[in-house]
Scaffold this motif. Structure first.
Motif, PDB file in Angstrom:
ATOM      1  N   ASP A  60     -14.954  10.682  -0.517  1.00  0.00           N
ATOM      2  CA  ASP A  60     -13.802  10.035   0.114  1.00  0.00           C
ATOM      3  C   ASP A  60     -12.656  10.227  -0.879  1.00  0.00           C
ATOM      4  OD1 ASP A  60     -11.787   8.445   1.006  1.00  0.00           O
ATOM      5  OD2 ASP A  60     -12.962   6.598   1.146  1.00  0.00           O
ATOM      6  N   ASN A  76     -10.332   3.001  -5.081  1.00  0.00           N
ATOM      7  CA  ASN A  76      -9.332   1.998  -4.722  1.00  0.00           C
ATOM      8  C   ASN A  76      -9.606   0.638  -5.379  1.00  0.00           C
ATOM      9  OD1 ASN A  76      -7.685   0.168  -3.390  1.00  0.00           O
ATOM     10  ND2 ASN A  76      -7.911   1.102  -1.395  1.00  0.00           N
ATOM     11  N   LYS A 105      -0.702   8.727   2.706  1.00  0.00           N
ATOM     12  CA  LYS A 105      -0.600   7.722   1.640  1.00  0.00           C
ATOM     13  C   LYS A 105       0.475   8.203   0.670  1.00  0.00           C
ATOM     14  CE  LYS A 105      -5.015   5.724   2.575  1.00  0.00           C
ATOM     15  NZ  LYS A 105      -5.406   6.538   3.740  1.00  0.00           N
ATOM     16  N   HIS A 164     -14.609   2.039  -0.022  1.00  0.00           N
ATOM     17  CA  HIS A 164     -13.849   1.838   1.213  1.00  0.00           C
ATOM     18  C   HIS A 164     -14.762   2.007   2.416  1.00  0.00           C
ATOM     19  CE1 HIS A 164     -10.699   2.359   4.272  1.00  0.00           C
ATOM     20  NE2 HIS A 164      -9.928   1.696   3.436  1.00  0.00           N
ATOM     21  N   SER A 182       0.854  -1.190   0.000  1.00  0.00           N
ATOM     22  CA  SER A 182       0.000   0.000   0.000  1.00  0.00           C
ATOM     23  C   SER A 182       0.886   1.235   0.000  1.00  0.00           C
ATOM     24  CB  SER A 182      -0.877   0.015   1.260  1.00  0.00           C
ATOM     25  OG  SER A 182      -1.739   1.131   1.251  1.00  0.00           O
ATOM     26  N   GLY A 205      -7.977   8.589   7.390  1.00  0.00           N
ATOM     27  CA  GLY A 205      -9.036   8.695   6.388  1.00  0.00           C
ATOM     28  C   GLY A 205     -10.336   8.120   6.919  1.00  0.00           C
ATOM     29  N   THR A 206     -10.215   7.030   7.655  1.00  0.00           N
ATOM     30  CA  THR A 206     -11.399   6.390   8.231  1.00  0.00           C
ATOM     31  C   THR A 206     -12.102   7.351   9.186  1.00  0.00           C
ATOM     32  OG1 THR A 206     -10.338   4.236   8.026  1.00  0.00           O
ATOM     33  CG2 THR A 206     -12.168   4.388   9.581  1.00  0.00           C
ATOM     34  N   ARG A 252      -7.205   9.620  -1.980  1.00  0.00           N
ATOM     35  CA  ARG A 252      -6.138   9.854  -2.988  1.00  0.00           C
ATOM     36  C   ARG A 252      -6.591  10.877  -4.029  1.00  0.00           C
ATOM     37  NH1 ARG A 252      -6.359   4.489  -1.632  1.00  0.00           N
ATOM     38  NH2 ARG A 252      -4.490   3.659  -0.627  1.00  0.00           N
ATOM     39  N   GLU A 287     -15.964   7.924  -4.246  1.00  0.00           N
ATOM     40  CA  GLU A 287     -14.557   7.709  -3.845  1.00  0.00           C
ATOM     41  C   GLU A 287     -13.644   8.030  -5.029  1.00  0.00           C
ATOM     42  OE1 GLU A 287     -14.032   3.953  -1.705  1.00  0.00           O
ATOM     43  OE2 GLU A 287     -12.200   3.635  -2.844  1.00  0.00           O
ATOM     44  N   ARG A 297      -2.857  -6.888  -5.545  1.00  0.00           N
ATOM     45  CA  ARG A 297      -2.723  -5.440  -5.705  1.00  0.00           C
ATOM     46  C   ARG A 297      -1.283  -5.031  -5.400  1.00  0.00           C
ATOM     47  NH1 ARG A 297      -5.219  -0.746  -1.773  1.00  0.00           N
ATOM     48  NH2 ARG A 297      -3.500  -1.478  -0.478  1.00  0.00           N
TER      49      ARG A 297
HETATM   50  N1  TLP Z   1      -7.039   2.178   2.353  1.00  0.00           N
HETATM   51  C1  TLP Z   1      -6.072   1.178   2.745  1.00  0.00           C
HETATM   52  C2  TLP Z   1      -6.765  -0.049   3.344  1.00  0.00           C
HETATM   53  O1  TLP Z   1      -7.655   0.325   4.319  1.00  0.00           O
HETATM   54  C3  TLP Z   1      -7.475  -0.871   2.318  1.00  0.00           C
HETATM   55  C4  TLP Z   1      -5.220   0.792   1.555  1.00  0.00           C
HETATM   56  O2  TLP Z   1      -4.192   0.133   1.800  1.00  0.00           O
HETATM   57  O3  TLP Z   1      -5.569   1.144   0.422  1.00  0.00           O
HETATM   58  N2  TLP Z   1     -10.491   5.715   1.748  1.00  0.00           N
HETATM   59  C5  TLP Z   1      -9.816   4.980   0.854  1.00  0.00           C
HETATM   60  C6  TLP Z   1     -10.243   5.019  -0.562  1.00  0.00           C
HETATM   61  C7  TLP Z   1      -8.721   4.203   1.242  1.00  0.00           C
HETATM   62  O4  TLP Z   1      -8.092   3.472   0.336  1.00  0.00           O
HETATM   63  C8  TLP Z   1      -8.328   4.206   2.601  1.00  0.00           C
HETATM   64  C9  TLP Z   1      -7.188   3.353   3.080  1.00  0.00           C
HETATM   65  C10 TLP Z   1      -9.061   4.998   3.499  1.00  0.00           C
HETATM   66  C11 TLP Z   1     -10.149   5.739   3.041  1.00  0.00           C
HETATM   67  C12 TLP Z   1      -8.763   5.004   4.978  1.00  0.00           C
HETATM   68  O5  TLP Z   1      -7.604   5.643   5.296  1.00  0.00           O
HETATM   69  P1  TLP Z   1      -6.878   5.341   6.703  1.00  0.00           P
HETATM   70  O6  TLP Z   1      -6.094   4.091   6.504  1.00  0.00           O
HETATM   71  O7  TLP Z   1      -6.055   6.545   6.928  1.00  0.00           O
HETATM   72  O8  TLP Z   1      -7.940   5.183   7.729  1.00  0.00           O
END
Ligand code: TLP
Length: 349
Positions: free
Chosen positions: A174, A145, A205, A88, A11, A63-64, A177, A141, A324
């Motif tokens: 969301d 992803n 990220k 996500h 990732s 992000g969450t 990215r 989003e 991936r």
């Molecule tokens: N994605 C992570 C994993 O949780 C899958 C990754 O490795 O891709 N929105 C999107 C579109 C994301 O891909 C992610 C993280 C988040 C939100 C959440 O971000 P975090 O990890 O900062 O909570």
């Protein structure tokens, strides 16, 4: 360039801060942010809001958390949100909005390009009937992803926003990215965020900061979002040390995302030439490469990841025959070539 001696393609969340970023963090001016007195956090929030074309921003831990706070701010218990079935928020956020906010998810199919069909979204909006939950919000989003890091355009975003606003709903993006999307399209990121009522993007990220995301929206929205953040225990104190990495990232790490996109394309093209592996090149638009194992390979994605790791390349198996690989600032072009050699080697029958 590798991280802990691995070419780590699991990732872009695995990125670690550079020495320059660490120096910016060490020198950060800090204060109590719950009292609104951390100058570095205030600066990051202002910079982020300006970049997104919004009135205000809120520094959050992830992000969450940014998505959860946005949903808790826009929606009440029993309200419904329309989201993609491979978003996500639906798949990877531990059901937070339902668990914490009592928010009901209404999922619609995500298309291969990461969009939701406007017809599907329109059909999912509830009529005024006391049997139904009240539809409150649509979330998209960008980049998407699970669709391969695909880019949603400003025109599409505007169409979803028009649909939402025409029904008295709000649009949340969301945009974990979103900078990747803007760089891929060669446009100002605000053009992708402008039509939405709220947007969250990640610093931790591709932008390479160790922690954090920023949620942006109107002054009134952010005022309530601050309270929701406090409720979730996300009111941090002298977190300017973390925000300094974000300020540095916005100043220095955005334009270079195009290098990651070029490396991802190189990797995808190479993988496409390896017998037994297949890539949908149309989906390779930013820093991600999803690839499939053809039926003639006698092992699955878990085993291929294990073999690759034994040779120094880490990737995630995301389905029984799908892997991936995510490119980021700690992966050089030379390491793309090394990865391709290793993949050719381990897939030889
Ligand atoms: N994605 C992570 C994993 O949780 C899958 C990754 O490795 O891709 N929105 C999107 C579109 C994301 O891909 C992610 C993280 C988040 C939100 C959440 O971000 P975090 O990890 O900062 O909570």
């Amino acid at each position: 360039m590798s991280i802990n001696n691995f070419i780590d393609l699991r990732s872009d969340t695995v990125t670690v801060p550079t020495n320059e970023m660490r120096a910016a963090m060490a020198q950060a001016e800090v204060g109590d942010d719950v009292l609104g007195e951390d100058p570095t956090i205030n600066r990051l929030q202002e910079m982020a809001a300006a970049r997104m074309g919004k009135e205000a921003g809120l520094f959050v831990s992830s992000g969450t958390m940014g998505n959860l706070i946005a949903l808790l701010t826009h929606c009440g218990r029993g309200d419904e949100i329309i989201i993609g079935d491979s978003s996500h928020i639906f798949i990877n956020e531990a059901g937070g909005s339902a668990a914490v906010g009592g928010i009901h998810p209404h999922i619609v199919p995500t298309q291969r390009d990461g969009t939701l069909r406007l017809e599907d979204v329109a059909a999912a909006i509830r009529s005024d009937d006391e049997h139904h939950p009240i539809t409150r919000l649509i979330a998209i989003e960008n980049t998407h992803n699970r669709s391969g890091g695909t880019v949603l355009t400003a025109e599409y975003t505007q169409q979803v926003a028009d649909l939402a606003h025409g029904h008295g709903l709000v649009l949340h993006i969301d945009g974990a990215r979103l900078f990747n999307a803007a760089v891929a399209l060669g446009i100002d990121v605000a053009a992708l965020a402008r039509a939405a009522d709220s947007v969250t993007f990640c610093l931790s990220k591709g932008l390479g900061a160790p922690v954090g995301s920023v949620l942006c929206g109107s002054q009134a929205f952010i005022k309530t979002a601050r309270r929701r953040r406090k409720m979730l225990g996300g009111g941090m104190r002298q977190a300017g040390i973390l925000a300094a990495a974000g300020v540095y990232a916005l100043d220095h790490r955005v334009d270079r995302l195009k290098e990651d996109h070029a490396n991802a394309r190189r990797l995808a093209e190479g993988i496409g030439r390896i017998p037994g592996l297949c890539v949908d090149m149309a989906a390779v638009q930013t820093n991600m490469v999803y690839f499939d194992l053809s039926d003639d390979l006698p092992f699955g994605a878990v085993e291929l990841c294990r073999l690759a790791e034994a040779h120094g390349v880490k990737m995630f198996d995301v389905a029984p025959r799908t892997i991936r690989a995510v490119i980021h600032c700690w992966v050089s072009s030379a390491e793309i070539e090394t990865t391709l050699q290793i993949l050719s080697e381990v897939t030889k029958l």
